[in-house]
Design an enzyme around this catalytic site. Structure first.
Site, short mmCIF file in Angstrom:
data_model
loop_
_atom_site.label_atom_id
_atom_site.label_comp_id
_atom_site.label_asym_id
_atom_site.label_seq_id
_atom_site.Cartn_x
_atom_site.Cartn_y
_atom_site.Cartn_z
N GLY A 50 7.14 4.55 8.40
CA GLY A 50 6.30 5.72 8.68
C GLY A 50 6.65 6.29 10.03
CD GLU B 164 13.86 0.28 9.12
OE1 GLU B 164 14.26 1.20 9.85
OE2 GLU B 164 14.45 -0.81 9.01
CE LYS C 242 -1.75 2.34 3.45
NZ LYS C 242 -1.60 3.70 2.93
CD GLU D 208 10.69 12.38 12.33
OE1 GLU D 208 9.56 11.97 12.63
OE2 GLU D 208 11.44 11.77 11.57
CB CYS E 64 13.53 8.46 8.37
SG CYS E 64 14.43 7.49 7.17
CB THR F 210 1.60 5.33 12.04
OG1 THR F 210 1.18 6.69 11.91
CG2 THR F 210 0.65 4.46 11.27
N GLY F 211 3.61 3.56 13.82
CA GLY F 211 4.31 2.29 14.02
C GLY F 211 3.83 1.57 15.28
P1 NAD Z 1 2.60 7.90 8.62
O1 NAD Z 1 2.92 7.03 9.79
O2 NAD Z 1 1.56 8.94 8.77
O3 NAD Z 1 2.08 7.01 7.39
C1 NAD Z 1 2.87 5.95 6.85
C2 NAD Z 1 1.94 4.99 6.12
O4 NAD Z 1 1.07 4.36 7.08
C3 NAD Z 1 1.03 5.61 5.07
O5 NAD Z 1 0.94 4.71 3.96
C4 NAD Z 1 -0.31 5.70 5.80
O6 NAD Z 1 -1.41 5.67 4.92
C5 NAD Z 1 -0.29 4.44 6.66
N1 NAD Z 1 -1.11 4.47 7.87
C6 NAD Z 1 -1.64 5.53 8.51
N2 NAD Z 1 -2.30 5.13 9.63
C7 NAD Z 1 -2.14 3.79 9.70
C8 NAD Z 1 -2.55 2.80 10.66
N3 NAD Z 1 -3.24 3.11 11.77
N4 NAD Z 1 -2.20 1.52 10.44
C9 NAD Z 1 -1.45 1.18 9.35
N5 NAD Z 1 -1.05 2.07 8.41
C10 NAD Z 1 -1.38 3.36 8.59
O7 NAD Z 1 4.00 8.46 8.15
P2 NAD Z 1 4.25 9.54 7.02
O8 NAD Z 1 3.75 10.85 7.56
O9 NAD Z 1 3.76 9.03 5.71
O10 NAD Z 1 5.86 9.57 6.96
C11 NAD Z 1 6.63 10.40 7.77
C12 NAD Z 1 7.22 9.61 8.92
O11 NAD Z 1 7.86 8.45 8.42
C13 NAD Z 1 8.32 10.36 9.67
O12 NAD Z 1 8.17 10.18 11.05
C14 NAD Z 1 9.60 9.70 9.20
O13 NAD Z 1 10.68 9.82 10.06
C15 NAD Z 1 9.15 8.31 9.00
N6 NAD Z 1 10.02 7.62 8.06
C16 NAD Z 1 10.88 6.66 8.54
C17 NAD Z 1 11.75 6.02 7.69
C18 NAD Z 1 12.70 4.97 8.18
O14 NAD Z 1 13.20 4.21 7.37
N7 NAD Z 1 12.97 4.86 9.46
C19 NAD Z 1 11.76 6.35 6.34
C20 NAD Z 1 10.87 7.33 5.89
C21 NAD Z 1 10.00 7.94 6.77
#
Ligand code: NAD
Length: 475
Positions: A220, A242, A169, A374, A276, A224-225
């Site tokens: 993400g 991640e 997704k 962050e 990230c 959310t993680g």
């Molecule tokens: P996010 O957590 O809002 O969303 C990530 C994904 O999760 C999207 O596809 C979203 O639709 C989905 N999602 C949202 N709610 C969910 C739920 N309850 N259950 C499952 N999936 C759900 O993150 P974002 O705003 O898209 O990205 C930014 C964040 O990602 C920052 O905190 C950044 O540091 C982190 N990030 C981490 C890495 C890494 O490798 N460590 C890489 C890139 C981004």
């Protein structure tokens, strides 16, 4: 009418009928529509992946490797079109979009060479014990919006190489380049092995709680993680997370000010700070603080912020409105608290697009929100330190543990400092470099498990130990 993209379910490109608008963050125009999939499409995608798994897991690894190499080649062959699409949906300047597209192709090609050999635990007169690696099954992959193509590829590659099948997704904010890649490769991936569906934020929880998905690989935010982990715990799905970071860079007093100013700038501002592993807190030794902070600000003054599709733009807009408002809120908080700005801070709300000016803060306190949180945007706090021990302590005073950097004229000393940082990756005199063969793993609340390298691949497998009793040979 804008272009409508297809999702891939069981080898077929589909347009289920309900749509999500995708917006160009440089001008807020709708540039495409993607399917708004729900439970019905997800169930079909998972059923297709489950059915394909029966065959795919037994396909020789060299054939699975060939599929990944085909995906890599398709991305490379269409790099120019994909780069433009990526800039239009994500906002990053063309050169950085090209870097992501070519980087994803190269990463896939490199990782396709990884192997999964059996290991012998015991080979004696009485027993032969061997560990083999078996794929965990159907994987749900969830991707963020900052590096949508790279993140999708880094999930697809180990899943398919290990013998798993997948339902992926993309982020609803940045699905276009991924769906275009899917269109390019659809005919050449066996039906059901890779399914890609788009939907709103409600689709993620349906994936993480789906009873017929065996593993989740998620990139993400940390918030959310945690939800993903909780949801996946119901039936003990395997997880790789991640997550976010608040990476610190430590600049030692012997660093070459002229050389590092530009590098420090890009370690924070590449992709408008939406990385990230961007440097999100920069600690500079007091002996060189004034000179280096002035050099960084001077360099930053000449960097053009604008539409990533325009020539000369080096920093694009923030990818989406919610994140844009969050970054503006952090800047406002810094103003409200009277922190000193070396550069930026004021944006022009009359211009369409989610533009934030390059903003550099001068020695805000450690408990300032811009230091403690962050920011994920083009706002960098520079802080002064007196002793290396103090800098290490301040760098480690975070729930995050993703990456960090040390800048010094003496790499050996740099390594000593690096070894004391509580993060999964530490660079000495460079930044943002990730190897396809090294594990990328967040410590503390920056992640769970690893991506990349052999360790990343093993996360898509279970160990299975086969033990055969041997009769002792009669004398
Ligand atoms: P996010 O957590 O809002 O969303 C990530 C994904 O999760 C999207 O596809 C979203 O639709 C989905 N999602 C949202 N709610 C969910 C739920 N309850 N259950 C499952 N999936 C759900 O993150 P974002 O705003 O898209 O990205 C930014 C964040 O990602 C920052 O905190 C950044 O540091 C982190 N990030 C981490 C890495 C890494 O490798 N460590 C890489 C890139 C981004």
């Amino acid at each position: 009418m804008v272009q409508q993209y297809s999702v891939l379910i069981n080898g077929k490109l589909e347009k289920p009928g309900k749509w999500i608008d995708v917006v160009n963050p440089a001008n807020e125009q709708v540039i495409g529509q993607v399917p708004d999939c729900g439970q019905e499409e997800l169930d079909r995608a998972v059923a297709a992946a489950r059915s394909a798994f029966k065959t795919w897991k037994n396909v020789p690894i060299d054939e699975r490797r060939a599929v990944i190499q085909m995906i890599s080649a398709a991305i490379k062959a269409n790099a120019d079109e994909l780069m433009r699409l990526l800039t239009s949906e994500q906002g990053k300047p063309h050169a950085q979009a090209a870097g992501e597209i070519h980087g994803a192709a190269a990463m896939a090609a490199a990782q396709s060479t990884l192997t999964l050999e059996d290991e012998i635990n015991e080979d004696s007169d009485t027993r032969l014990s061997r560990t083999r690696r078996v794929p965990v099954g159907v994987v749900g992959g969830i991707v963020p919006w900052n590096f949508p193509v790279m993140m999708a590829v880094q999930k697809i590659v180990p899943a398919l190489l290990s013998g798993c099948t997948m339902v992926l997704k993309p982020s609803p904010f940045t699905p276009l380049a991924t769906l275009r890649i899917v269109e390019l490769i659809a005919d050449e991936v066996p039906a059901g092995v890779l399914n890609v569906i788009t939907g709103g934020d409600d689709l993620g929880p349906l994936i993480t709680s789906h009873p017929d998905i065996d593993k989740i690989t998620f990139t993400g935010s940390t918030a959310t993680g945690k939800r993903v982990m909780e949801s996946a715990s119901k039936d003990l799905k395997r997880i790789t997370l991640e997550l976010g970071g608040n990476d610190a860079s430590i600049v030692l007093p012997d660093a070459d000010v002229k050389k590092v100013a530009e590098q420090l700038f890009w370690s924070s501002f590449t992709n408008a700070g939406q990385i990230c592993v961007a440097a999100k807190r920069i600690y500079i030794h007091e002996d060189i603080y004034d000179e280096l902070s002035a050099a960084i600000a001077e360099y930053a003054r000449h960097v053009k912020v604008g539409d990533g599709a325009e020539q000369g733009t080096a920093v694009g807009p923030i990818q989406n409105k919610k994140q844009y408002e969050r970054v503006l809120d952090l800047i406002q908080d810094a103003k409200d608290n009277g922190y000193k700005f070396l550069l930026g801070g004021d944006h022009d709300p009359s211009i369409p697009g989610y533009y934030v000016p390059i903003t550099i803060l001068d020695n805000p306190p450690e408990d300032a929100r811009i230091v403690a949180e962050e920011q994920f945007g083009p706002v960098m706090p520079l802080m002064k330190f007196s002793t290396v021990e103090e800098a290490i302590q301040r760098a480690n005073a975070s729930d995050y543990g993703l990456a960090g950097a040390v800048w010094t004229g003496n790499p050996e000393e740099g390594v000593k400092v690096a070894e004391q940082l509580e993060t999964g990756t530490v660079w000495v005199n460079e930044y943002l470099h990730l190897s396809p063969f090294a594990p990328f793993a967040g410590h503390k609340q920056s992640g769970f498990g690893a991506e990349y390298g052999k360790e990343g691949l093993l996360e898509f497998t279970y160990p299975q130990v086969i033990t055969v009793k041997r009769e002792k040979a009669m004398a």
